[in-house]
Design a protein around this motif. Structure first.
Motif, mmCIF file in Angstrom:
data_model
loop_
_atom_site.group_PDB
_atom_site.id
_atom_site.type_symbol
_atom_site.label_atom_id
_atom_site.label_comp_id
_atom_site.label_asym_id
_atom_site.label_seq_id
_atom_site.Cartn_x
_atom_site.Cartn_y
_atom_site.Cartn_z
ATOM 1 N N THR A 13 0.810 -1.216 0.000
ATOM 2 C CA THR A 13 0.000 0.000 0.000
ATOM 3 C C THR A 13 0.839 1.260 0.000
ATOM 4 N N LEU A 14 2.146 1.123 0.119
ATOM 5 C CA LEU A 14 3.012 2.300 0.152
ATOM 6 C C LEU A 14 3.481 2.608 -1.245
ATOM 7 N N GLY A 15 3.296 3.808 -1.682
ATOM 8 C CA GLY A 15 3.674 4.179 -3.029
ATOM 9 C C GLY A 15 5.015 4.866 -3.082
ATOM 10 N N ASN A 16 5.444 5.112 -4.358
ATOM 11 C CA ASN A 16 6.650 5.903 -4.639
ATOM 12 C C ASN A 16 7.903 5.296 -4.060
ATOM 13 N N GLY A 17 7.925 3.972 -3.922
ATOM 14 C CA GLY A 17 9.152 3.313 -3.507
ATOM 15 C C GLY A 17 9.400 3.324 -2.034
ATOM 16 N N THR A 51 20.533 2.940 5.065
ATOM 17 C CA THR A 51 19.401 3.510 4.351
ATOM 18 C C THR A 51 19.067 2.657 3.138
ATOM 19 N N THR A 52 17.815 2.658 2.782
ATOM 20 C CA THR A 52 17.370 1.961 1.583
ATOM 21 C C THR A 52 17.080 2.996 0.514
ATOM 22 N N PRO A 53 17.891 3.090 -0.523
ATOM 23 C CA PRO A 53 17.673 4.124 -1.539
ATOM 24 C C PRO A 53 16.361 3.909 -2.269
ATOM 25 N N ILE A 54 15.605 4.996 -2.438
ATOM 26 C CA ILE A 54 14.341 4.909 -3.158
ATOM 27 C C ILE A 54 14.641 5.143 -4.620
ATOM 28 N N SER A 55 14.920 4.102 -5.329
ATOM 29 C CA SER A 55 15.253 4.167 -6.742
ATOM 30 C C SER A 55 14.823 2.866 -7.387
ATOM 31 N N PRO A 56 14.866 2.797 -8.713
ATOM 32 C CA PRO A 56 14.469 1.550 -9.369
ATOM 33 C C PRO A 56 15.299 0.358 -8.971
ATOM 34 N N SER A 57 16.439 0.573 -8.309
ATOM 35 C CA SER A 57 17.266 -0.558 -7.923
ATOM 36 C C SER A 57 16.842 -1.172 -6.606
ATOM 37 N N THR A 58 15.920 -0.538 -5.906
ATOM 38 C CA THR A 58 15.486 -1.078 -4.628
ATOM 39 C C THR A 58 14.763 -2.393 -4.840
ATOM 40 N N TYR A 115 24.522 7.879 -11.361
ATOM 41 C CA TYR A 115 25.800 8.521 -11.087
ATOM 42 C C TYR A 115 25.759 10.034 -11.351
ATOM 43 N N SER A 116 24.944 10.479 -12.324
ATOM 44 C CA SER A 116 25.078 11.833 -12.847
ATOM 45 C C SER A 116 23.940 12.770 -12.503
ATOM 46 N N CYS A 117 22.728 12.253 -12.330
ATOM 47 C CA CYS A 117 21.571 13.127 -12.124
ATOM 48 C C CYS A 117 21.458 13.513 -10.646
ATOM 49 N N ILE A 118 21.226 14.784 -10.378
ATOM 50 C CA ILE A 118 21.146 15.256 -8.994
ATOM 51 C C ILE A 118 19.780 15.840 -8.651
ATOM 52 N N ASP A 119 18.890 15.983 -9.634
ATOM 53 C CA ASP A 119 17.606 16.627 -9.355
ATOM 54 C C ASP A 119 16.441 15.644 -9.337
ATOM 55 N N ASP A 120 16.730 14.346 -9.428
ATOM 56 C CA ASP A 120 15.650 13.361 -9.483
ATOM 57 C C ASP A 120 16.021 12.122 -8.669
ATOM 58 N N PRO A 121 16.161 12.252 -7.343
ATOM 59 C CA PRO A 121 16.606 11.108 -6.540
ATOM 60 C C PRO A 121 15.619 9.942 -6.537
ATOM 61 N N ARG A 122 14.338 10.213 -6.761
ATOM 62 C CA ARG A 122 13.346 9.142 -6.761
ATOM 63 C C ARG A 122 13.079 8.571 -8.158
ATOM 64 N N PHE A 123 13.835 8.995 -9.136
ATOM 65 C CA PHE A 123 13.704 8.483 -10.497
ATOM 66 C C PHE A 123 12.299 8.734 -11.064
ATOM 67 N N GLY A 155 23.376 15.356 -20.424
ATOM 68 C CA GLY A 155 23.973 15.714 -19.145
ATOM 69 C C GLY A 155 23.411 14.922 -17.980
ATOM 70 N N PHE A 156 22.137 14.520 -18.053
ATOM 71 C CA PHE A 156 21.551 13.702 -16.992
ATOM 72 C C PHE A 156 22.155 12.304 -16.959
ATOM 73 N N PHE A 157 22.840 11.920 -18.032
ATOM 74 C CA PHE A 157 23.431 10.589 -18.137
ATOM 75 C C PHE A 157 24.955 10.653 -18.205
ATOM 76 N N GLY A 158 25.539 11.754 -17.765
ATOM 77 C CA GLY A 158 26.990 11.810 -17.607
ATOM 78 C C GLY A 158 27.750 12.658 -18.591
ATOM 79 N N SER A 159 27.102 13.228 -19.605
ATOM 80 C CA SER A 159 27.829 14.008 -20.607
ATOM 81 C C SER A 159 28.419 15.277 -19.997
ATOM 82 N N ARG A 160 29.619 15.612 -20.463
ATOM 83 C CA ARG A 160 30.263 16.871 -20.063
ATOM 84 C C ARG A 160 30.015 17.967 -21.091
ATOM 85 N N GLY A 161 29.128 17.735 -22.047
ATOM 86 C CA GLY A 161 28.813 18.730 -23.060
ATOM 87 C C GLY A 161 29.580 18.493 -24.344
#
Length: 733
Positions: free
Chosen positions: A101-105, A130-137, A452-460, A531-537
């Motif tokens: 019943t718990l959503g969002n990971g 801690t248990t990271p709330i990401s698709p890898s959980t 590794y690269s994205c910092i604005d979407d911790p919950r995917f 950039g969200f996947f590691g590109s330096r531009g």
């Protein structure tokens, strides 16, 4: 990588800029301290990175994985979920019924955790495991809503439910554990508009429409099909000088007339010349050329002298064809070369204005589409109005840091839902009826790069939308025809990357993409989404101070020439160890300006040549192609050049031993099959990184092209000015 190149840096970068301009650490968290007791775990768990630790706060043990930074209270079960081979948790065992019943990971705290909460529990701000709330959980898939998943989650703990075997890619074509040694100066976040599926879908429709306009203009004005891959090479050549805002469509270029597009269309006038194998083909082609040249000179505004020369030569050729039936293939070829030398300049003169009109029209349409897209994008970001102000980035600070991915100053708006389902080993992502595909292995790779690269979407929550935008962007850049554009994303074999890293400290790719990169640090064509996947531009705007780099550019001469200029400037300005190992096609007839400049550079330390058909590349469609189509033989030689400053030469000198290992790594492996003339990418051609098969056909439209433009990161071969003239096409025959 040697420890001295890393210093005290852990993770991908020592310092990086957040969107607010402050610095933050990018490295993974340090492993919790373990007790001195033995692991007390099975060998297979220890080999997978698990160790038993002690929580002082909870006063009980927990388990930590040094490879994935995952912490669990329960004893991990490898058969249940392997984060390395299945980072998304797609094959994870079902979650407990109490958690369904718990959503969002999120997960429900166990009774042992709740017991630890006392009157002073509000003072305890640190939770060790801690248990990271990401698709890898394990057991958590935030975006999953399939009926079968709901049934699994509703199962009770007493119901036997065997865990499926984790997905394990047959072969891994990357190593994301290699840390960077590339040092740059701190830079502010970029002003690119954040990607959005609605905008990406509209961009795809406009680019497709622009391709159709190009096809119609070539057919209506010149009576020819557009030269193969010429539109892709036009996109690449334009973006080298484009100062516009759109990441794909050029909108602010000087000159307006593209040398690449003009050259390639002129090469196919009055007819497209194909590869000649037999005598009858040569005879037929000679007749068609004479007839087309005569017809063209009659229908255009040509000078009396041009009309006289072309008509006389065309009629003389037809008369020779009617009376001489015993000529050999070489006779027909010599006659065709003579006819082209005599008629080519006059035909080109009457077609010049029309071809320039085609180039100008396509550019003007592209600029209009770019303006329309930007207006729509800005209105989407400001609905509801949020007071977003796009400002000019502040001047770069002087502090040196390890390189870090591109950050955007404009926050991303809420993104619409993207549906995900799997068909065998292929991940299918759908948005508004538009589907893009990627194999499971590369889908897992994108998830790791995002982590590794994205910092604005911790919950995917935005992960699938951004993956859809990424795949759609590269799909549109490639084109919709079979095997088209795969040369844009070709890459070196894994064995070569391993040798480069081991012997020369290479940890960075100058031309790549999230789909074809080997390292997690790379430059690519689209900083707004990559950039969200590691590109330096883009590499031409990337200014490292030190480090060891691999450069495998798109085979476009305008881009390669700009690349050499950038190399020279960087090596001249830096006194720190700086090294570029460059892989370019060894075109000698005529030689490319970029190759000539590098061979004459004072920074050239060594050069070696890898013969044609004795080495191979990874396909640019590696994220969707079959395994037996992954590699293909190069149909032209590859020149490997070592450009290093004095400090770089002292640190990563190309010694005979190192060169011997690199050469050995380049040899095709007998354990894999590869076509001798690039199967899919053969009929090709901006970074890139991407990267697929680089075509051996340098002009892509000439008589003499072997029909397979073989390449690495971007197989677009923009034919050089010297090889683009009508007279030079015959010389290559």
């Amino acid at each position: 990588m040697s420890s001295d190149s890393q210093g005290s840096v852990k993770g991908e970068a020592a310092m990086m800029l957040s969107p607010s301009g402050s610095t933050s650490s990018q490295g993974p968290p340090l492993s919790p301290s373990t007790t001195s007791k033995p692991p007390e775990l099975p060998d297979e768990l220890v080999q997978a990175g698990w160790s038993k630790c002690w929580s002082r706060r909870e006063n009980r043990p927990y388990y930590f994985n040094r490879f994935t930074n995952q912490s669990l209270w329960e004893v991990p079960v490898l058969g249940q979920h392997d984060v390395i081979s299945d980072p998304l948790g797609l094959n994870a065992a079902p979650a407990e019924s109490g958690d369904s019943t718990l959503g969002n990971g999120q997960r429900k705290r166990r009774s042992s955790e709740e017991q630890g909460a006392g009157p002073n529990s509000f003072k305890r701000t640190k939770v060790e495991p801690t248990t990271p709330i990401s698709p890898s959980t394990p057991g958590v898939k935030p975006w999953s809503s399939a009926p079968e998943d709901k049934q699994v989650l509703s199962a009770t703990p007493t119901t036997p439910c065997p865990a499926p075997a984790p997905y394990r890619p047959a072969v891994i074509y990357w190593d994301l554990d290699v840390q960077t040694n590339a040092v740059i100066r701190e830079r502010p976040p970029a002003n690119h508009l954040p990607p959005h599926p609605e905008i990406e879908l509209q961009r795809a429709q406009l680019v497709t429409k622009l391709r159709q306009h190009y096809h119609e203009l070539c057919h209506q004005r010149e009576g020819i099909e557009p030269p193969r891959e010429s539109f892709n090479r036009w996109l690449l050549e334009r973006k080298v000088i484009d100062k516009g805002h759109d990441p794909l469509l050029p909108s602010d270029c000087d000159p307006i007339i593209s040398p690449s597009m003009f050259r390639e269309v002129m090469n196919d006038i009055p007819i497209r010349l194909s590869r000649i194998k037999y005598k009858e083909e040569a005879r037929k082609l000679l007749f068609k050329y004479a007839e087309a040249a005569k017809k063209m000179i009659d229908s255009r505004n040509a000078s009396p002298e041009s009309r006289k020369v072309v008509k006389w030569n065309a009629e003389d050729t037809m008369s020779w064809l009617r009376r001489d039936h015993s000529a050999s293939k070489e006779d027909y070829m010599d006659r065709l070369e003579h006819l082209r030398q005599q008629c080519g300049p006059h035909v080109a003169a009457v077609a010049k204005d029309s071809v320039e009109g085609i180039c100008s029209k396509i550019y003007q349409l592209s600029a209009e589409y770019s303006r329309r897209l930007r207006q729509t994008h800005l209105s989407l970001l400001q609905d509801p109005p949020s007071g977003i102000h796009i400002h000019t980035p502040e001047s770069a600070q002087s502090r040196l840091v390890y390189c870090y991915p591109v950050r955007l100053v404009i926050p991303s708006p809420p993104l619409p839902r993207v549906e995900l389902h799997f068909e065998n080993d292929v991940a299918c992502l759908r948005f508004r009826g538009e589907m893009v595909k990627v194999n499971r292995g590369h889908f897992c790779k994108l998830e790791l790069l995002y982590r590794y690269s994205c910092i604005d979407d911790p919950r995917f929550e935005k992960f699938l939308s951004r993956v859809w935008c990424l795949l759609k962007r590269y799909q549109v850049m490639f084109g919709s025809n079979a095997n088209e554009g795969t040369g844009l994303q070709g890459a070196l074999p894994v064995s070569v990357f391993e040798a480069l890293n081991r012997q020369f400290g290479v940890s960075f790719e100058c031309f790549a993409s999230p789909l074809n990169c080997y390292f997690k640090q790379f430059c690519s064509a689209f900083p707004d989404i990559d950039g969200f996947f590691g590109s330096r531009g883009p590499f031409l705007s990337f200014c490292p101070v030190s480090g060891s780099f691999e450069a495998n550019p798109p085979f476009c001469e305008e881009l390669m020439d700009a690349m050499v200029t950038h190399f020279e400037e960087l090596l001249e300005q830096s006194s720190e160890p700086l090294s570029f190992i460059v892989f370019v096609p060894e075109w000698r007839d005529p030689v490319t300006p970029a190759l000539t400049r590098m061979e004459a550079s004072r920074f050239l330390r060594h050069q070696l040549s890898v013969p044609a058909y004795e080495h191979e590349y990874r396909s640019g469609s590696q994220h969707i192609c079959k395994r037996d189509e992954m590699y293909y033989r190069a149909v032209h030689g590859t020149a490997v050049l070592f450009l290093q400053n004095d400090a770089g030469f002292a640190k990563w000198s190309p010694t005979p031993e190192r060169l011997a290992e690199l050469t050995a790594a380049y040899r095709p492996s007998s354990s894999r099959t590869s076509s001798l003339s690039s199967p899919g990418p053969a009929h090709i051609a901006p970074g890139d990184r991407d990267s697929a098969a680089k075509a051996s056909d340098r002009t892509q439209s000439g008589v003499m092209s072997p029909g397979a433009h073989d390449g690495n990161n971007n197989n677009s071969s923009c034919s050089s000015g010297s090889s683009g003239s009508p007279q030079d096409k015959m010389a290559n025959m």
